[in-house]
Design a protein around this motif. Structure first.
Motif, PDB file in Angstrom:
ATOM      1  N   GLY A 255     -20.485  -1.620   7.116  1.00 30.13           N
ATOM      2  CA  GLY A 255     -19.683  -0.672   6.354  1.00 30.13           C
ATOM      3  C   GLY A 255     -19.046  -1.309   5.134  1.00 30.13           C
ATOM      4  O   GLY A 255     -19.035  -0.719   4.039  1.00 30.13           O
ATOM      5  N   MET A 256     -18.528  -2.516   5.284  1.00 31.31           N
ATOM      6  CA  MET A 256     -17.888  -3.202   4.155  1.00 31.31           C
ATOM      7  C   MET A 256     -18.908  -3.578   3.076  1.00 31.31           C
ATOM      8  O   MET A 256     -18.655  -3.393   1.879  1.00 31.31           O
ATOM      9  CB  MET A 256     -17.145  -4.436   4.662  1.00 31.31           C
ATOM     10  N   VAL A 257     -20.064  -4.097   3.500  1.00 32.10           N
ATOM     11  CA  VAL A 257     -21.085  -4.484   2.520  1.00 32.10           C
ATOM     12  C   VAL A 257     -21.641  -3.255   1.819  1.00 32.10           C
ATOM     13  O   VAL A 257     -21.872  -3.268   0.598  1.00 32.10           O
ATOM     14  CB  VAL A 257     -22.210  -5.289   3.199  1.00 32.10           C
ATOM     15  N   ALA A 258     -21.865  -2.163   2.562  1.00 30.50           N
ATOM     16  CA  ALA A 258     -22.341  -0.924   1.948  1.00 30.50           C
ATOM     17  C   ALA A 258     -21.326  -0.399   0.934  1.00 30.50           C
ATOM     18  O   ALA A 258     -21.701   0.114  -0.134  1.00 30.50           O
ATOM     19  CB  ALA A 258     -22.610   0.121   3.025  1.00 30.50           C
ATOM     20  N   SER A 259     -20.042  -0.523   1.251  1.00 23.91           N
ATOM     21  CA  SER A 259     -19.002  -0.087   0.305  1.00 23.91           C
ATOM     22  C   SER A 259     -19.033  -0.921  -0.967  1.00 23.91           C
ATOM     23  O   SER A 259     -18.943  -0.386  -2.079  1.00 23.91           O
ATOM     24  CB  SER A 259     -17.629  -0.191   0.963  1.00 23.91           C
TER      25      SER A 259
ATOM     26  N   ARG B 250     -10.648  -2.439  -7.496  1.00 23.54           N
ATOM     27  CA  ARG B 250     -10.072  -3.225  -6.401  1.00 23.54           C
ATOM     28  C   ARG B 250      -9.486  -2.306  -5.335  1.00 23.54           C
ATOM     29  O   ARG B 250      -9.673  -2.534  -4.131  1.00 23.54           O
ATOM     30  CB  ARG B 250      -9.006  -4.183  -6.936  1.00 23.54           C
ATOM     31  N   ARG B 251      -8.750  -1.280  -5.763  1.00 28.01           N
ATOM     32  CA  ARG B 251      -8.174  -0.355  -4.790  1.00 28.01           C
ATOM     33  C   ARG B 251      -9.264   0.377  -4.014  1.00 28.01           C
ATOM     34  O   ARG B 251      -9.148   0.585  -2.794  1.00 28.01           O
ATOM     35  CB  ARG B 251      -7.251   0.646  -5.487  1.00 28.01           C
ATOM     36  N   ALA B 252     -10.316   0.781  -4.708  1.00 25.09           N
ATOM     37  CA  ALA B 252     -11.423   1.470  -4.027  1.00 25.09           C
ATOM     38  C   ALA B 252     -12.073   0.560  -2.991  1.00 25.09           C
ATOM     39  O   ALA B 252     -12.371   0.993  -1.866  1.00 25.09           O
ATOM     40  CB  ALA B 252     -12.458   1.932  -5.053  1.00 25.09           C
ATOM     41  N   LEU B 253     -12.273  -0.704  -3.334  1.00 20.90           N
ATOM     42  CA  LEU B 253     -12.910  -1.640  -2.399  1.00 20.90           C
ATOM     43  C   LEU B 253     -12.020  -1.901  -1.187  1.00 20.90           C
ATOM     44  O   LEU B 253     -12.493  -1.878  -0.048  1.00 20.90           O
ATOM     45  CB  LEU B 253     -13.223  -2.952  -3.113  1.00 20.90           C
ATOM     46  N   VAL B 254     -10.726  -2.132  -1.430  1.00 26.71           N
ATOM     47  CA  VAL B 254      -9.805  -2.381  -0.312  1.00 26.71           C
ATOM     48  C   VAL B 254      -9.731  -1.150   0.600  1.00 26.71           C
ATOM     49  O   VAL B 254      -9.732  -1.269   1.836  1.00 26.71           O
ATOM     50  CB  VAL B 254      -8.410  -2.754  -0.841  1.00 26.71           C
ATOM     51  N   GLY B 255      -9.676   0.029   0.001  1.00 32.74           N
ATOM     52  CA  GLY B 255      -9.636   1.245   0.803  1.00 32.74           C
ATOM     53  C   GLY B 255     -10.873   1.414   1.664  1.00 32.74           C
ATOM     54  O   GLY B 255     -10.786   1.751   2.847  1.00 32.74           O
ATOM     55  N   CYS B 256     -12.049   1.160   1.099  1.00 32.52           N
ATOM     56  CA  CYS B 256     -13.299   1.297   1.851  1.00 32.52           C
ATOM     57  C   CYS B 256     -13.425   0.224   2.931  1.00 32.52           C
ATOM     58  O   CYS B 256     -13.963   0.485   4.020  1.00 32.52           O
ATOM     59  CB  CYS B 256     -14.491   1.233   0.902  1.00 32.52           C
ATOM     60  N   ILE B 257     -12.930  -0.978   2.649  1.00 33.04           N
ATOM     61  CA  ILE B 257     -12.941  -2.027   3.675  1.00 33.04           C
ATOM     62  C   ILE B 257     -12.061  -1.616   4.856  1.00 33.04           C
ATOM     63  O   ILE B 257     -12.438  -1.776   6.025  1.00 33.04           O
ATOM     64  CB  ILE B 257     -12.468  -3.361   3.077  1.00 33.04           C
ATOM     65  N   ALA B 258     -10.887  -1.064   4.558  1.00 32.38           N
ATOM     66  CA  ALA B 258      -9.993  -0.618   5.629  1.00 32.38           C
ATOM     67  C   ALA B 258     -10.622   0.517   6.430  1.00 32.38           C
ATOM     68  O   ALA B 258     -10.524   0.546   7.663  1.00 32.38           O
ATOM     69  CB  ALA B 258      -8.656  -0.179   5.040  1.00 32.38           C
ATOM     70  N   ILE B 259     -11.284   1.447   5.751  1.00 33.34           N
ATOM     71  CA  ILE B 259     -11.968   2.543   6.448  1.00 33.34           C
ATOM     72  C   ILE B 259     -13.039   1.985   7.367  1.00 33.34           C
ATOM     73  O   ILE B 259     -13.193   2.418   8.525  1.00 33.34           O
ATOM     74  CB  ILE B 259     -12.571   3.533   5.443  1.00 33.34           C
ATOM     75  N   SER B 260     -13.800   1.018   6.888  1.00 29.13           N
ATOM     76  CA  SER B 260     -14.872   0.421   7.692  1.00 29.13           C
ATOM     77  C   SER B 260     -14.313  -0.274   8.927  1.00 29.13           C
ATOM     78  O   SER B 260     -14.860  -0.140  10.029  1.00 29.13           O
ATOM     79  CB  SER B 260     -15.673  -0.573   6.845  1.00 29.13           C
ATOM     80  N   LEU B 261     -13.235  -1.021   8.757  1.00 23.63           N
ATOM     81  CA  LEU B 261     -12.653  -1.740   9.888  1.00 23.63           C
ATOM     82  C   LEU B 261     -12.105  -0.791  10.955  1.00 23.63           C
ATOM     83  O   LEU B 261     -12.230  -1.048  12.151  1.00 23.63           O
ATOM     84  CB  LEU B 261     -11.543  -2.670   9.399  1.00 23.63           C
ATOM     85  N   GLY B 262     -11.500   0.301  10.520  1.00 24.33           N
ATOM     86  CA  GLY B 262     -10.914   1.229  11.479  1.00 24.33           C
ATOM     87  C   GLY B 262     -11.911   2.170  12.120  1.00 24.33           C
ATOM     88  O   GLY B 262     -11.824   2.467  13.318  1.00 24.33           O
ATOM     89  N   SER B 263     -12.871   2.655  11.343  1.00 24.13           N
ATOM     90  CA  SER B 263     -13.769   3.692  11.850  1.00 24.13           C
ATOM     91  C   SER B 263     -15.024   3.146  12.521  1.00 24.13           C
ATOM     92  O   SER B 263     -15.627   3.843  13.346  1.00 24.13           O
ATOM     93  CB  SER B 263     -14.189   4.621  10.698  1.00 24.13           C
ATOM     94  N   ALA B 264     -15.437   1.917  12.197  1.00 21.24           N
ATOM     95  CA  ALA B 264     -16.676   1.382  12.775  1.00 21.24           C
ATOM     96  C   ALA B 264     -16.627   1.302  14.297  1.00 21.24           C
ATOM     97  O   ALA B 264     -17.568   1.751  14.973  1.00 21.24           O
ATOM     98  CB  ALA B 264     -16.984   0.011  12.172  1.00 21.24           C
TER      99      ALA B 264
ATOM    100  N   LEU C 178     -17.023  15.757   3.490  1.00 19.80           N
ATOM    101  CA  LEU C 178     -18.468  15.768   3.698  1.00 19.80           C
ATOM    102  C   LEU C 178     -19.059  14.369   3.803  1.00 19.80           C
ATOM    103  O   LEU C 178     -20.172  14.208   4.301  1.00 19.80           O
ATOM    104  CB  LEU C 178     -19.164  16.533   2.564  1.00 19.80           C
ATOM    105  N   MET C 179     -18.358  13.360   3.318  1.00 20.65           N
ATOM    106  CA  MET C 179     -18.917  12.015   3.243  1.00 20.65           C
ATOM    107  C   MET C 179     -18.270  11.024   4.206  1.00 20.65           C
ATOM    108  O   MET C 179     -18.896  10.026   4.578  1.00 20.65           O
ATOM    109  CB  MET C 179     -18.774  11.470   1.808  1.00 20.65           C
ATOM    110  N   VAL C 180     -17.039  11.282   4.614  1.00 13.57           N
ATOM    111  CA  VAL C 180     -16.293  10.271   5.366  1.00 13.57           C
ATOM    112  C   VAL C 180     -16.974   9.921   6.678  1.00 13.57           C
ATOM    113  O   VAL C 180     -16.958   8.759   7.115  1.00 13.57           O
ATOM    114  CB  VAL C 180     -14.847  10.755   5.603  1.00 13.57           C
ATOM    115  N   VAL C 181     -17.593  10.914   7.329  1.00 14.42           N
ATOM    116  CA  VAL C 181     -18.222  10.630   8.618  1.00 14.42           C
ATOM    117  C   VAL C 181     -19.404   9.681   8.467  1.00 14.42           C
ATOM    118  O   VAL C 181     -19.779   8.990   9.409  1.00 14.42           O
ATOM    119  CB  VAL C 181     -18.652  11.956   9.296  1.00 14.42           C
ATOM    120  N   GLY C 182     -19.993   9.614   7.266  1.00 14.79           N
ATOM    121  CA  GLY C 182     -21.127   8.711   7.044  1.00 14.79           C
ATOM    122  C   GLY C 182     -20.741   7.258   7.219  1.00 14.79           C
ATOM    123  O   GLY C 182     -21.514   6.465   7.783  1.00 14.79           O
ATOM    124  N   LEU C 183     -19.546   6.882   6.774  1.00 10.36           N
ATOM    125  CA  LEU C 183     -19.104   5.496   6.903  1.00 10.36           C
ATOM    126  C   LEU C 183     -18.644   5.184   8.319  1.00 10.36           C
ATOM    127  O   LEU C 183     -18.507   4.018   8.680  1.00 10.36           O
ATOM    128  CB  LEU C 183     -17.977   5.218   5.906  1.00 10.36           C
TER     129      LEU C 183
END
Length: 290
Positions: A236-240, A18-32, A205-210
């Motif tokens: 980004g959210m669906v890929a996460s 759950r924490r991993a999913l919430v974190g990736c969703i937040a990354i997607s919303l901010g970085s997209a 190495l991976m963060v820029v991909g999202l």
């Protein structure tokens, strides 16, 4: 295996999922949205350069405090902004273009960061810094990532118009009030902050991909900038989500799985997107490309 057992049960049973999913969703919303603007500004590779620019600062903080969230964040932000300022200064006082200057600093930063981490840390520490530990996010890291995403979205809403104008005609803002330089600096700061936040989960190495892959894919589905930002965030959210599920069930590394899922969305968009994709051009559907 039922859909519930495959797609829902892992997140209900395990808090780290759950924490991993919430974190990736937040990354997607901010970085997209930032990724979309980077592409419009033809600065796509700058995102990669800045992702590596934060490494020396985070590595220096690691030497003194270990894998501390706040110290590595401050070090990464300081290093990223320093590289951005130095690259901009070099491009202004020499004939070297800004993208070439960023590329030079990117290589130097990557080498310095890896060397610094290797002098004290183990191979495991180096792998964590480079590839992230998305499944090991704690509550503090998730709150930090979500805070950066919230700040980014609010600031983008405030400076959206001058930022878009600066993307297409930077000389105009300078001519009517001189705000172009400050808008550009704010934009670079937001890019660095989101890369640092995502670095906690996906590594340098991976963060820029999202940030970049969903944004690149979104250009094949929407013509407007707001539409591309929304599509990129959704991708980004669906890929996460899919990447985390694949890593859980197939026992794959989480960060590469997420990035490869984002890459799959990009490949499908190139082939089948509504605007200027290979299929759209082959079928000559102008009403879908407007």
């Amino acid at each position: 295996m039922s859909v519930y057992a495959y797609a829902v049960e892992p997140f209900l049973e395990y808090s780290f999922m759950r924490r991993a999913l919430v974190g990736c969703i937040a990354i997607s919303l901010g970085s997209a949205p930032l990724g979309v603007l980077l592409i419009i500004r033809r600065m796509s590779l700058m995102g990669d350069a800045m992702a590596h620019a934060i490494l020396p600062g985070a590595a220096v903080a690691f030497l003194f405090t270990g894998l501390s969230l706040w110290s590595m964040t401050l070090g990464g932000v300081a290093a990223g902004l320093l590289v951005a300022l130095l690259a901009g200064m070099v491009s202004r006082v020499t004939p070297l273009r800004e993208d070439a200057s960023f590329a030079a600093f990117y290589v130097i930063s990557l080498g310095a960061g890896v060397l610094i981490v290797s002098t004290r840390g183990s191979n495991v520490d180096l792998m964590h810094v480079l590839f992230g530990t998305v499944l090991a996010l704690d509550d503090a890291a998730v709150i930090f990532i979500a805070t950066i995403a919230s700040i980014t979205l609010n600031l983008l809403a405030i400076v959206y118009r001058p930022l878009v104008v600066e993307c297409f005609n930077p000389s105009f803002l300078r001519s009517v009030g001189g705000a172009g330089r400050w808008v550009h600096l704010l934009f670079l700061t937001l890019v660095v902050l989101n890369l640092v936040a995502g670095f906690q989960a996906l590594g340098t190495l991976m963060v820029v991909g999202l940030m970049m892959l969903p944004a690149a894919a979104a250009r094949f589905w929407s013509e407007t900038i707001p539409g591309q930002c929304v599509v990129a965030a959704v991708f980004g959210m669906v890929a996460s989500l899919i990447g985390l599920l694949l890593s859980y069930h197939a026992e794959l590394p989480s960060s590469p799985a997420i990035i490869l899922c984002a890459g799959a969305f990009y490949a499908l968009s190139v082939l089948f997107g509504l605007r200027e994709s290979i299929l759209a051009q082959a079928l000559r559907l102008p009403h879908l490309q407007r």
